[in-house]
Design an enzyme around this catalytic site. Structure first.
Site, PDB file in Angstrom:
ATOM      1  N   SER A  69       0.850  -1.186   0.000  1.00 10.63           N
ATOM      2  CA  SER A  69       0.000   0.000   0.000  1.00 10.63           C
ATOM      3  C   SER A  69       0.882   1.230   0.000  1.00 10.63           C
ATOM      4  O   SER A  69       1.575   1.501   0.967  1.00 10.63           O
ATOM      5  CB  SER A  69      -0.918   0.007   1.224  1.00 10.63           C
ATOM      6  OG  SER A  69      -1.781   1.106   1.194  1.00 10.63           O
ATOM      7  N   CYS A  70       0.903   1.949  -1.108  1.00 10.82           N
ATOM      8  CA  CYS A  70       1.713   3.156  -1.221  1.00 10.82           C
ATOM      9  C   CYS A  70       0.832   4.247  -1.823  1.00 10.82           C
ATOM     10  O   CYS A  70       0.512   4.199  -3.013  1.00 10.82           O
ATOM     11  CB  CYS A  70       2.928   2.881  -2.103  1.00 10.82           C
ATOM     12  SG  CYS A  70       4.269   4.061  -1.873  1.00 10.82           S
ATOM     13  N   ASP A  71       0.403   5.175  -1.018  1.00 11.45           N
ATOM     14  CA  ASP A  71      -0.587   6.168  -1.428  1.00 11.45           C
ATOM     15  C   ASP A  71      -0.321   7.496  -0.732  1.00 11.45           C
ATOM     16  O   ASP A  71       0.248   7.535   0.356  1.00 11.45           O
ATOM     17  CB  ASP A  71      -2.002   5.708  -1.045  1.00 11.45           C
ATOM     18  CG  ASP A  71      -2.252   4.250  -1.371  1.00 11.45           C
ATOM     19  OD1 ASP A  71      -2.689   3.966  -2.492  1.00 11.45           O
ATOM     20  OD2 ASP A  71      -1.979   3.399  -0.505  1.00 11.45           O
ATOM     21  N   GLU A 156       5.141   8.409  -5.465  1.00 14.18           N
ATOM     22  CA  GLU A 156       4.702   7.035  -5.694  1.00 14.18           C
ATOM     23  C   GLU A 156       5.412   6.476  -6.925  1.00 14.18           C
ATOM     24  O   GLU A 156       5.740   7.210  -7.856  1.00 14.18           O
ATOM     25  CB  GLU A 156       3.184   6.985  -5.943  1.00 14.18           C
ATOM     26  CG  GLU A 156       2.324   7.694  -4.921  1.00 14.18           C
ATOM     27  CD  GLU A 156       2.327   7.015  -3.573  1.00 14.18           C
ATOM     28  OE1 GLU A 156       2.694   5.823  -3.511  1.00 14.18           O
ATOM     29  OE2 GLU A 156       1.981   7.679  -2.585  1.00 14.18           O
ATOM     30  N   ARG A 303      -6.997   0.265  -4.821  1.00 16.90           N
ATOM     31  CA  ARG A 303      -6.645   1.169  -3.725  1.00 16.90           C
ATOM     32  C   ARG A 303      -6.997   2.605  -4.068  1.00 16.90           C
ATOM     33  O   ARG A 303      -7.499   3.355  -3.233  1.00 16.90           O
ATOM     34  CB  ARG A 303      -5.156   1.084  -3.411  1.00 16.90           C
ATOM     35  CG  ARG A 303      -4.729  -0.132  -2.624  1.00 16.90           C
ATOM     36  CD  ARG A 303      -3.453   0.133  -1.838  1.00 16.90           C
ATOM     37  NE  ARG A 303      -2.535   1.060  -2.462  1.00 16.90           N
ATOM     38  CZ  ARG A 303      -1.603   0.715  -3.344  1.00 16.90           C
ATOM     39  NH1 ARG A 303      -1.506  -0.534  -3.750  1.00 16.90           N
ATOM     40  NH2 ARG A 303      -0.791   1.630  -3.844  1.00 16.90           N
TER      41      ARG A 303
END
Length: 333
Positions: A69-71, A156, A303
């Site tokens: 999870s990279c947000d 990101e 996501r």
């Protein structure tokens, strides 16, 4: 706990967690077989509380799945409470990588100075702003940070139709730090990043050990009055301005037909490569999104949609609050 090469202690908290991993078991075994360097008490006299199993007999728990999870998100008034600007980022860097929170004060440099980024040297600015960075300890740049003027930036990973360069250049994380050190507003930081991107390109390994990972970058930049989404493909780029409400980014291109700033040769390059016919409406993500994206980018679609919906639900309620001296970001309501 080691003193030089001598193991002198094992965290009691780690033992109490139960299901010791193999590395912890090895440390306990080594401790039991050695003498404590500061006294006659054998280090092997490890106290086990009544009713607690010997850690060496406990089964090893399987490692939890690696985070994916990279947000980033930002909430600008009226999307936030109390006239606040709330900025946040999470990351899925390698689990064994040290992530530092570091402060660098403002500084001045003589004309003609150079700065060594992660892989390459570039001309240094005559003055840099004070910054707080969250960064992998092994590199020069940062995953996210803020400067003394209230500018925040996070990045990101993305993969596009433009191949990732195998040559060392600026990392996206270098560009995060450079934007913060040289930009007094989000718009200024955007100009810093895009100018350096065009001059020096982006490339190089973004992880320290194998498997080496390289990628292009998207950025979210914010200050007290506005935010910018910046998306890149090699040295090309497109940007979208956000003046109110909420916005999130993930590991994918999300800028479509609303381009508020762009590389001067962006559309010409897209047309030359056959990704745009030069007549219809130009969409950055349609033209430059990878035809066969990596699994990470496919997973990011869900996501991104989920983050967008969550922010929509809490639009007008997003807040940053301080509890017992610790900063906390959350949703109101």
């Amino acid at each position: 706990v080691r003193e030089g090469d001598q193991l002198i202690g094992v965290s009691a908290g780690a033992v109490r967690e139960g299901g010791c991993c193999s590395a912890l078991k090895s440390a306990i075994a080594e401790l039991r077989q050695s003498a404590h360097p500061h006294g006659h008490r054998p280090a092997g006299a490890l106290n086990i509380s009544p009713g607690m199993d010997d850690p060496l007999s406990a089964p090893c728990d399987p490692a939890p799945p690696a985070p994916r999870s990279c947000d980033c998100f930002v909430a600008l008034p009226p999307g936030s409470l109390a006239d606040q600007v709330v900025f946040g980022k999470n990351s899925d860097r390698p689990r064994d990588e040290v992530q530092e929170v570091v402060y660098f004060p403002a500084a001045t440099y003589p004309p003609g100075s150079e700065v060594k980024c992660t892989y390459i040297e570039i001309p240094q600015a005559e003055r840099t702003l004070a910054v707080v960075l969250s960064r992998p300890a092994w590199l020069w740049g940062a995953e996210m940070g803020a400067n003394e003027r209230g500018v925040c930036i996070g990045n990101e990973a993305v993969w596009t139709r433009i191949p990732v360069s195998e040559e060392d250049a600026l990392l996206g994380m270098d560009l995060v730090r450079l934007g913060l050190e040289r930009g007094s507003t989000a718009a200024e930081a955007l100009h810093v990043i895009t100018e350096l991107l065009e001059q020096h390109g982006q490339g190089g390994a973004c992880t320290q050990g194998p498997p080496h990972l390289s990628y292009h970058n998207t950025f979210l930049l914010a200050d007290r009055t506005e935010a910018w989404v910046l998306e890149t493909a090699g040295r090309l780029w497109a940007a979208q301005r956000v003046t109110a409400g909420v916005k999130n980014i993930s590991n994918q291109l999300c800028i479509g037909t609303q381009l508020d700033a762009e590389h001067v040769g962006l559309r010409e390059e897209a047309q030359a490569r056959g990704w745009w016919d030069g007549e219809g409406e130009f969409s950055f993500n349609v033209a430059f999104s990878h035809e066969n994206p990596p699994a990470r980018m496919e997973a990011a679609k869900k996501r991104y949609r989920g983050g967008t919906e969550l922010l929509r639900q809490h639009d007008g309620e997003t807040k940053g609050e301080s509890e017992r001296g610790r900063e906390k970001v959350g949703f109101g309501g």
